[in-house]
Design an enzyme around this catalytic site. Structure first.
Site, mmCIF file in Angstrom:
data_model
loop_
_atom_site.group_PDB
_atom_site.id
_atom_site.type_symbol
_atom_site.label_atom_id
_atom_site.label_comp_id
_atom_site.label_asym_id
_atom_site.label_seq_id
_atom_site.Cartn_x
_atom_site.Cartn_y
_atom_site.Cartn_z
ATOM 1 N N ARG A 247 0.861 -1.178 0.000
ATOM 2 C CA ARG A 247 0.000 0.000 0.000
ATOM 3 C C ARG A 247 0.902 1.233 0.000
ATOM 4 O O ARG A 247 1.942 1.264 0.670
ATOM 5 C CB ARG A 247 -0.914 0.019 1.222
ATOM 6 C CG ARG A 247 -2.098 -0.955 1.115
ATOM 7 C CD ARG A 247 -3.108 -0.533 0.036
ATOM 8 N NE ARG A 247 -4.263 -1.406 -0.053
ATOM 9 C CZ ARG A 247 -4.414 -2.398 -0.938
ATOM 10 N NH1 ARG A 247 -3.462 -2.679 -1.808
ATOM 11 N NH2 ARG A 247 -5.527 -3.112 -0.967
ATOM 12 N N GLU A 276 -3.263 7.985 -4.294
ATOM 13 C CA GLU A 276 -3.686 7.223 -5.475
ATOM 14 C C GLU A 276 -5.054 7.709 -5.904
ATOM 15 O O GLU A 276 -5.907 7.880 -5.021
ATOM 16 C CB GLU A 276 -3.797 5.731 -5.140
ATOM 17 C CG GLU A 276 -2.557 4.960 -5.428
ATOM 18 C CD GLU A 276 -2.681 3.457 -5.168
ATOM 19 O OE1 GLU A 276 -3.786 2.904 -5.360
ATOM 20 O OE2 GLU A 276 -1.690 2.850 -4.787
ATOM 21 N N HIS A 295 -1.255 0.698 -9.773
ATOM 22 C CA HIS A 295 -1.923 -0.288 -8.894
ATOM 23 C C HIS A 295 -2.648 -1.363 -9.718
ATOM 24 O O HIS A 295 -3.843 -1.601 -9.522
ATOM 25 C CB HIS A 295 -2.899 0.423 -7.946
ATOM 26 C CG HIS A 295 -3.264 -0.407 -6.746
ATOM 27 N ND1 HIS A 295 -3.550 0.129 -5.521
ATOM 28 C CD2 HIS A 295 -3.401 -1.746 -6.586
ATOM 29 C CE1 HIS A 295 -3.854 -0.834 -4.661
ATOM 30 N NE2 HIS A 295 -3.772 -1.996 -5.296
HETATM 31 N N1 LIG Z 1 -0.574 -3.987 -5.711
HETATM 32 C C1 LIG Z 1 -1.607 -4.797 -5.726
HETATM 33 O O1 LIG Z 1 -2.337 -4.873 -6.701
HETATM 34 C C2 LIG Z 1 -1.862 -5.647 -4.544
HETATM 35 C C3 LIG Z 1 -1.496 -5.226 -3.294
HETATM 36 N N2 LIG Z 1 -1.731 -6.020 -2.210
HETATM 37 C C4 LIG Z 1 -1.279 -5.530 -0.908
HETATM 38 O O2 LIG Z 1 -0.280 -6.404 -0.433
HETATM 39 C C5 LIG Z 1 -0.540 -6.733 0.918
HETATM 40 C C6 LIG Z 1 0.015 -8.100 1.216
HETATM 41 O O3 LIG Z 1 -0.691 -9.091 0.491
HETATM 42 P P1 LIG Z 1 -0.484 -10.656 0.811
HETATM 43 O O4 LIG Z 1 0.917 -11.031 0.715
HETATM 44 O O5 LIG Z 1 -1.503 -11.359 0.025
HETATM 45 O O6 LIG Z 1 -0.936 -10.642 2.347
HETATM 46 P P2 LIG Z 1 -0.514 -11.572 3.545
HETATM 47 O O7 LIG Z 1 -1.550 -11.379 4.559
HETATM 48 O O8 LIG Z 1 -0.218 -12.940 3.079
HETATM 49 O O9 LIG Z 1 0.852 -10.931 4.033
HETATM 50 C C7 LIG Z 1 0.964 -9.738 4.711
HETATM 51 C C8 LIG Z 1 2.214 -9.793 5.568
HETATM 52 O O10 LIG Z 1 2.390 -8.523 6.172
HETATM 53 C C9 LIG Z 1 2.884 -8.739 7.468
HETATM 54 N N3 LIG Z 1 2.553 -7.612 8.311
HETATM 55 C C10 LIG Z 1 1.332 -7.150 8.657
HETATM 56 N N4 LIG Z 1 1.472 -6.096 9.489
HETATM 57 C C11 LIG Z 1 2.797 -5.921 9.668
HETATM 58 C C12 LIG Z 1 3.581 -5.029 10.430
HETATM 59 N N5 LIG Z 1 3.006 -4.091 11.165
HETATM 60 N N6 LIG Z 1 4.925 -5.160 10.397
HETATM 61 C C13 LIG Z 1 5.503 -6.116 9.644
HETATM 62 N N7 LIG Z 1 4.826 -6.993 8.903
HETATM 63 C C14 LIG Z 1 3.495 -6.897 8.922
HETATM 64 C C15 LIG Z 1 2.222 -9.985 7.965
HETATM 65 O O11 LIG Z 1 2.962 -10.582 8.990
HETATM 66 C C16 LIG Z 1 2.172 -10.816 6.689
HETATM 67 O O12 LIG Z 1 3.273 -11.654 6.663
HETATM 68 C C17 LIG Z 1 -2.062 -6.606 1.056
HETATM 69 O O13 LIG Z 1 -2.427 -6.310 2.381
HETATM 70 C C18 LIG Z 1 -2.401 -5.482 0.121
HETATM 71 O O14 LIG Z 1 -2.359 -4.265 0.821
HETATM 72 C C19 LIG Z 1 -2.298 -7.244 -2.336
HETATM 73 C C20 LIG Z 1 -2.706 -7.704 -3.555
HETATM 74 C C21 LIG Z 1 -2.551 -6.927 -4.750
HETATM 75 O O1 LIG Z 2 -5.812 -7.294 -3.231
HETATM 76 C C1 LIG Z 2 -5.447 -6.131 -3.020
HETATM 77 O O2 LIG Z 2 -5.185 -5.698 -1.905
HETATM 78 C C2 LIG Z 2 -5.313 -5.232 -4.171
HETATM 79 O O3 LIG Z 2 -4.694 -4.214 -4.114
HETATM 80 C C3 LIG Z 2 -6.003 -5.691 -5.415
HETATM 81 O O4 LIG Z 2 -5.218 -6.122 -6.364
HETATM 82 C C4 LIG Z 2 -6.900 -4.628 -5.937
HETATM 83 O O5 LIG Z 2 -7.807 -4.428 -4.948
HETATM 84 P P1 LIG Z 2 -8.989 -3.408 -5.057
HETATM 85 O O6 LIG Z 2 -8.588 -2.348 -6.003
HETATM 86 O O7 LIG Z 2 -10.153 -4.229 -5.504
HETATM 87 O O8 LIG Z 2 -9.122 -2.923 -3.637
#
Ligand SMILES: NC(=O)C1=CN([C@@H]2O[C@H](COP(=O)(O)OP(=O)(O)OC[C@H]3O[C@@H](n4cnc5c(N)ncnc54)[C@H](O)[C@@H]3O)[C@@H](O)[C@H]2O)C=CC1
Ligand SMILES: O=C(O)C(=O)[C@H](O)COP(=O)(O)O
Length: 338
Positions: A247, A276, A295
């Site tokens: 994020r 964003e 994004h």
């Molecule tokens: N750019 C994009 O299109 C996308 C962005 N995302 C973002 O990526 C993030 C991670 O996604 P995933 O790997 O699927 O999630 P996940 O839940 O598998 O991993 C998140 C990790 O962050 C760590 N974490 C949480 N709070 C923390 C803190 N305060 N300090 C250190 N580590 C911390 C957790 O321990 C966990 O290992 C999502 O929360 C989302 O914001 C996710 C999907 C798509």
């Molecule tokens: O899974 C997330 O977190 C993401 O950032 C997605 O890829 C996109 O999520 P939204 O735009 O549907 O919030």
């Protein structure tokens, strides 16, 4: 009849009662295979199919179970909503007050994005290390200039802040290029395969000077905002590449711009920014060593992502209707999955 048989009949009856009552709304464009699976696991329930564009407040207010990121304002403390299965891994858009009532369980789609976002980070890094973004800028001006030294793709020390599903997927790709991988998680646990060292956020500042590549895949929670600020960029190597696909607000954007302009770090690859969308007049757009994508790394552009999401959603509907423990339940205290 034995007690066990009576008990199992009772469970079946209870399950039928629960199942007949539920209205399920899905806005995730599922394949026919997953539509069939959803029908199978929710026998007796009414399934409403809609799209992100066409979904209405009435449909949302009627549903007991929603699959997909319907606009938060449509939910507005719906009295009927019991389970919100997001299609996103991030949950931040639904954490505000007056969105979900106390009885609604929210589950995320973490696990669905490792491939898509991991590959995007990998592609950004390779491109930056070989200056492809600079040569593309030159190409736009028909400029044949030699841009000099590049960075090696192999043998890097990679620091991943927010080592979850996406981080692990990226770590495995980098391992294929002989990287040394250091992960940071919210809580200490056993070091997963593909990771050489595991730490918590308190150790970030000590780890930064060691890394050739620093990656943020942090969720947006009350404690992750602005984690990467002026001090953190100053602690990084001059040749460090900084990547963010978590994020945007984990980063102080002004501090990042300054670090890039002053050459305190080599370059940044950003799929997420703060704010964003990035306003047209923002100076980040014009910083040569910043590579920005809007994004999109986790969008459904990689077709498998949709199936990964549908798989999690159908399994959670099945579990919910049969009273089993759900996957990826969001903890409203931490803003992150339990
Ligand atoms: N750019 C994009 O299109 C996308 C962005 N995302 C973002 O990526 C993030 C991670 O996604 P995933 O790997 O699927 O999630 P996940 O839940 O598998 O991993 C998140 C990790 O962050 C760590 N974490 C949480 N709070 C923390 C803190 N305060 N300090 C250190 N580590 C911390 C957790 O321990 C966990 O290992 C999502 O929360 C989302 O914001 C996710 C999907 C798509
Ligand atoms: O899974 C997330 O977190 C993401 O950032 C997605 O890829 C996109 O999520 P939204 O735009 O549907 O919030």
């Amino acid at each position: 009849m034995s007690y066990d048989i009576i008990k199992s009949l009772k469970i079946k009856q209870d399950r039928r009662i629960i199942m007949t009552k539920k209205k399920i709304l899905t806005v995730v464009p599922m394949s026919d295979t997953y539509k069939e699976k959803l029908k199978e696991v929710s026998e007796g329930c009414e399934i409403m199919y809609s799209t992100y564009e066409d979904v209405s407040r009435e449909m949302v207010q009627e549903a007991n179970i929603i699959i997909g990121n319907v606009p938060a304002w449509m939910i507005g403390m719906s009295k009927n909503l019991e389970l919100l299965q997001l299609n996103s891994s991030g949950t931040d858009a639904y954490m505000g007050v007056n969105i979900l009532n106390d009885r609604t369980i929210m589950t995320s789609a973490t696990g669905a994005y490792g491939k898509a976002v991991g590959e995007h980070l990998f592609a950004m890094l390779m491109s930056i290390q070989k200056k492809l973004h600079v040569y593309r800028d030159n190409q736009n001006r028909c400029d044949w200039s030699d841009e000099g030294q590049v960075l090696s793709l192999t043998g890097n020390t990679v620091l991943i802040a927010g080592l979850g599903n996406i981080g692990l997927s990226f770590a495995k790709m980098m391992k294929g290029l002989d990287s040394y991988v250091i992960g940071i998680k919210r809580r200490k646990s056993e070091c997963p395969e593909g990771v050489d060292e595991l730490h918590t956020m308190e150790e970030l500042d000590e780890l930064l000077p060691k890394a050739d590549v620093v990656v943020s895949i942090l969720p947006n929670t009350p404690v992750t905002r602005g984690i990467f600020g002026e001090d953190q960029f100053k602690k990084m190597k001059k040749n460090a590449v900084f990547l963010n696909a978590g994020r945007g607000n984990a980063v102080d954007t002004e501090a990042l711009c300054n670090a890039l302009i002053r050459g305190e770090i080599y370059a940044a690859g950003l799929d997420v920014t703060d704010p964003e969308p990035l306003p047209q007049e923002h100076r980040l757009w014009n910083i040569k060593n910043a590579v920005i994508t809007p994004h999109i790394s986790g969008d459904f552009h990689l077709p498998q992502t949709l199936d990964f999401i549908a798989d999690i959603a159908v399994e959670n509907v099945r579990r919910y209707l049969s009273g089993e423990e759900l996957l990826h339940v969001v903890d409203f205290q931490t803003g992150y999955c339990k």
